[in-house]
Scaffold this active site. Structure first.
Site, mmCIF file in Angstrom:
data_model
loop_
_atom_site.group_PDB
_atom_site.id
_atom_site.type_symbol
_atom_site.label_atom_id
_atom_site.label_comp_id
_atom_site.label_asym_id
_atom_site.label_seq_id
_atom_site.Cartn_x
_atom_site.Cartn_y
_atom_site.Cartn_z
ATOM 1 N N CYS A 97 0.846 -1.195 0.000
ATOM 2 C CA CYS A 97 0.000 0.000 0.000
ATOM 3 C C CYS A 97 0.875 1.237 0.000
ATOM 4 O O CYS A 97 1.868 1.295 0.715
ATOM 5 C CB CYS A 97 -0.885 -0.017 1.244
ATOM 6 S SG CYS A 97 -1.945 1.434 1.410
ATOM 7 N N HIS B 198 -8.853 -3.751 -2.256
ATOM 8 C CA HIS B 198 -7.949 -2.959 -1.412
ATOM 9 C C HIS B 198 -8.443 -1.506 -1.300
ATOM 10 O O HIS B 198 -8.485 -0.935 -0.207
ATOM 11 C CB HIS B 198 -6.540 -3.016 -2.018
ATOM 12 C CG HIS B 198 -5.509 -2.234 -1.277
ATOM 13 N ND1 HIS B 198 -4.502 -2.833 -0.548
ATOM 14 C CD2 HIS B 198 -5.318 -0.899 -1.158
ATOM 15 C CE1 HIS B 198 -3.752 -1.882 -0.001
ATOM 16 N NE2 HIS B 198 -4.208 -0.703 -0.361
ATOM 17 N N GLU B 199 -8.846 -0.931 -2.428
ATOM 18 C CA GLU B 199 -9.289 0.478 -2.409
ATOM 19 C C GLU B 199 -10.647 0.631 -1.730
ATOM 20 O O GLU B 199 -10.887 1.612 -1.031
ATOM 21 C CB GLU B 199 -9.329 1.049 -3.831
ATOM 22 C CG GLU B 199 -7.995 1.025 -4.568
ATOM 23 C CD GLU B 199 -6.823 1.555 -3.756
ATOM 24 O OE1 GLU B 199 -6.996 2.569 -3.052
ATOM 25 O OE2 GLU B 199 -5.741 0.955 -3.803
ATOM 26 N N HIS C 175 -10.083 0.976 1.847
ATOM 27 C CA HIS C 175 -9.671 2.332 2.249
ATOM 28 C C HIS C 175 -10.886 3.214 2.529
ATOM 29 O O HIS C 175 -10.865 4.045 3.438
ATOM 30 C CB HIS C 175 -8.838 2.998 1.144
ATOM 31 C CG HIS C 175 -7.376 2.675 1.210
ATOM 32 N ND1 HIS C 175 -6.594 2.988 2.293
ATOM 33 C CD2 HIS C 175 -6.539 2.086 0.311
ATOM 34 C CE1 HIS C 175 -5.335 2.604 2.067
ATOM 35 N NE2 HIS C 175 -5.274 2.048 0.868
HETATM 36 ZN ZN LIG Z 1 -3.650 1.176 0.006
#
Ligand SMILES: [Zn+2]
Length: 167
Positions: free
Chosen positions: A98, A140-141, A144
Protein backbone atom coordinates in the site's frame (compact mmCIF):
# COMPACT_ATOMS: atom_id res chain seq x y z
CA UNK A 1 -3.85 20.41 -10.31
CA UNK A 2 -0.89 19.17 -8.36
CA UNK A 3 -0.03 15.70 -7.19
CA UNK A 4 -0.77 15.57 -3.48
CA UNK A 5 1.06 13.93 -0.61
CA UNK A 6 -0.11 10.40 0.16
CA UNK A 7 -0.98 10.08 3.84
CA UNK A 8 1.14 7.58 5.72
CA UNK A 9 0.11 5.07 8.38
CA UNK A 10 -0.76 5.72 11.22
CA UNK A 11 -2.43 8.95 10.09
CA UNK A 12 -5.92 8.83 11.70
CA UNK A 13 -7.56 10.05 8.47
CA UNK A 14 -6.74 6.63 6.97
CA UNK A 15 -8.91 5.03 9.66
CA UNK A 16 -11.95 7.25 9.07
CA UNK A 17 -14.80 5.82 6.95
CA UNK A 18 -15.40 8.02 3.90
CA UNK A 19 -18.71 9.67 2.99
CA UNK A 20 -20.69 9.08 -0.21
CA UNK A 21 -20.39 11.68 -2.95
CA UNK A 22 -23.76 13.45 -3.20
CA UNK A 23 -23.16 15.91 -6.04
CA UNK A 24 -20.91 15.80 -9.07
CA UNK A 25 -19.75 19.37 -8.61
CA UNK A 26 -16.40 20.99 -9.38
CA UNK A 27 -15.03 19.93 -5.98
CA UNK A 28 -15.41 16.28 -6.95
CA UNK A 29 -14.00 16.89 -10.43
CA UNK A 30 -10.97 18.62 -8.86
CA UNK A 31 -10.54 15.78 -6.38
CA UNK A 32 -10.55 13.18 -9.18
CA UNK A 33 -8.01 15.25 -11.15
CA UNK A 34 -5.76 15.47 -8.07
CA UNK A 35 -6.09 11.73 -7.47
CA UNK A 36 -5.07 10.95 -11.06
CA UNK A 37 -2.05 13.26 -10.82
CA UNK A 38 -1.09 11.75 -7.48
CA UNK A 39 -1.42 8.22 -8.88
CA UNK A 40 0.72 9.23 -11.87
CA UNK A 41 3.43 10.52 -9.57
CA UNK A 42 3.38 7.38 -7.42
CA UNK A 43 4.75 3.87 -7.89
CA UNK A 44 1.28 2.39 -7.25
CA UNK A 45 -1.63 1.20 -9.42
CA UNK A 46 -4.52 2.54 -7.36
CA UNK A 47 -5.52 5.22 -4.91
CA UNK A 48 -8.48 6.03 -2.67
CA UNK A 49 -9.52 9.59 -1.81
CA UNK A 50 -8.85 9.21 1.95
CA UNK A 51 -5.18 8.57 1.10
CA UNK A 52 -4.87 12.21 0.04
CA UNK A 53 -6.98 13.42 2.95
CA UNK A 54 -10.35 13.66 1.17
CA UNK A 55 -13.11 11.99 3.14
CA UNK A 56 -15.16 10.90 0.10
CA UNK A 57 -15.91 7.56 -1.54
CA UNK A 58 -13.80 7.85 -4.70
CA UNK A 59 -11.17 5.42 -6.01
CA UNK A 60 -8.94 5.35 -9.07
CA UNK A 61 -7.38 2.15 -10.40
CA UNK A 62 -5.09 1.55 -13.37
CA UNK A 63 -3.34 -1.82 -13.40
CA UNK A 64 -1.59 -0.89 -16.65
CA UNK A 65 0.84 0.96 -14.39
CA UNK A 66 2.19 -2.28 -12.90
CA UNK A 67 5.71 -3.37 -13.77
CA UNK A 68 4.64 -6.98 -14.33
CA UNK A 69 2.93 -7.56 -17.64
CA UNK A 70 0.69 -10.38 -16.38
CA UNK A 71 -0.86 -7.97 -13.86
CA UNK A 72 -1.84 -5.32 -16.42
CA UNK A 73 -5.01 -7.10 -17.58
CA UNK A 74 -8.21 -5.23 -16.80
CA UNK A 75 -10.25 -2.17 -17.63
CA UNK A 76 -7.39 0.32 -17.95
CA UNK A 77 -7.99 3.53 -16.07
CA UNK A 78 -11.06 3.25 -13.84
CA UNK A 79 -12.54 6.09 -11.78
CA UNK A 80 -15.27 4.89 -9.42
CA UNK A 81 -17.42 7.08 -7.22
CA UNK A 82 -19.45 5.48 -4.41
CA UNK A 83 -18.27 1.99 -5.41
CA UNK A 84 -19.81 -1.15 -3.94
CA UNK A 85 -18.92 -4.82 -4.17
CA UNK A 86 -21.91 -6.65 -5.70
CA UNK A 87 -20.40 -10.13 -5.75
CA UNK A 88 -17.14 -11.91 -5.06
CA UNK A 89 -15.88 -15.44 -5.36
CA UNK A 90 -12.95 -17.74 -4.72
CA UNK A 91 -10.80 -16.59 -1.83
CA UNK A 92 -7.06 -16.94 -2.09
CA UNK A 93 -3.97 -15.55 -0.38
CA UNK A 94 -1.91 -12.91 -2.12
CA UNK A 95 0.97 -10.57 -1.19
CA UNK A 96 -0.19 -6.99 -0.89
CA UNK A 97 1.30 -3.54 -0.35
CA UNK A 98 0.00 0.00 0.00
CA UNK A 99 1.23 3.50 -0.82
CA UNK A 100 0.22 4.52 2.71
CA UNK A 101 2.14 1.66 4.36
CA UNK A 102 5.43 1.75 2.43
CA UNK A 103 7.49 -0.25 4.92
CA UNK A 104 5.54 -3.51 4.79
CA UNK A 105 3.88 -6.07 2.58
CA UNK A 106 1.62 -8.84 3.85
CA UNK A 107 -0.18 -12.03 2.90
CA UNK A 108 -3.88 -11.22 2.71
CA UNK A 109 -7.02 -13.19 1.89
CA UNK A 110 -8.83 -11.69 -1.10
CA UNK A 111 -11.35 -12.79 -3.70
CA UNK A 112 -10.07 -13.79 -7.11
CA UNK A 113 -13.13 -12.46 -8.98
CA UNK A 114 -15.37 -9.51 -8.12
CA UNK A 115 -18.30 -7.58 -9.53
CA UNK A 116 -18.04 -3.89 -8.66
CA UNK A 117 -20.57 -1.15 -9.27
CA UNK A 118 -20.02 2.58 -9.04
CA UNK A 119 -20.46 5.86 -10.85
CA UNK A 120 -17.96 7.12 -13.38
CA UNK A 121 -16.71 10.70 -13.23
CA UNK A 122 -19.83 11.91 -15.08
CA UNK A 123 -22.18 10.20 -12.66
CA UNK A 124 -23.05 7.32 -14.99
CA UNK A 125 -23.48 3.88 -13.45
CA UNK A 126 -20.86 1.35 -14.42
CA UNK A 127 -20.63 -2.31 -13.46
CA UNK A 128 -17.25 -3.97 -13.84
CA UNK A 129 -16.43 -7.63 -13.75
CA UNK A 130 -12.84 -8.04 -12.71
CA UNK A 131 -10.38 -10.76 -11.80
CA UNK A 132 -6.80 -11.27 -10.75
CA UNK A 133 -4.64 -8.32 -9.82
CA UNK A 134 -7.24 -5.70 -10.75
CA UNK A 135 -9.87 -7.44 -8.61
CA UNK A 136 -7.46 -7.29 -5.67
CA UNK A 137 -6.85 -3.59 -6.29
CA UNK A 138 -10.59 -2.93 -6.19
CA UNK A 139 -10.95 -4.79 -2.88
CA UNK A 140 -7.95 -2.96 -1.41
CA UNK A 141 -9.29 0.48 -2.41
CA UNK A 142 -12.82 -0.30 -1.22
CA UNK A 143 -11.28 -1.12 2.15
CA UNK A 144 -9.67 2.33 2.25
CA UNK A 145 -13.13 3.88 1.92
CA UNK A 146 -14.19 1.99 5.04
CA UNK A 147 -11.12 3.10 6.98
CA UNK A 148 -9.43 -0.29 6.63
CA UNK A 149 -5.81 -0.92 5.74
CA UNK A 150 -4.34 -4.25 4.66
CA UNK A 151 -2.70 -4.32 8.09
CA UNK A 152 -6.19 -4.77 9.54
CA UNK A 153 -6.60 -7.97 7.51
CA UNK A 154 -3.31 -9.59 8.48
CA UNK A 155 -4.19 -12.88 10.17
CA UNK A 156 -0.80 -13.37 11.84
CA UNK A 157 1.69 -10.52 12.28
CA UNK A 158 4.33 -13.15 13.01
CA UNK A 159 4.02 -15.16 9.81
CA UNK A 160 2.20 -12.92 7.31
CA UNK A 161 3.75 -9.44 7.69
CA UNK A 162 7.02 -8.65 5.91
CA UNK A 163 9.34 -5.62 6.04
CA UNK A 164 9.78 -4.16 2.57
CA UNK A 165 13.30 -3.61 1.36
CA UNK A 166 13.94 0.05 0.61
CA UNK A 167 15.06 0.77 -2.91
ZN1 LIG B 1 -3.65 1.18 0.01
Amino acid sequence: MPARDVLQYPDPRLKTPALPVADFDETVAALIADMLHTLDASPGVALAAPQIGANLRVIVVDVRRDAKEERRVGHGLVVLVNPVLLAAEEEHTIREGCLSVPDFTANIRRYRRVLVQGLDRNGQVQVLESEGYEAIAFQHELDHLDGLLFLDRVASVKSDLFPRRRR
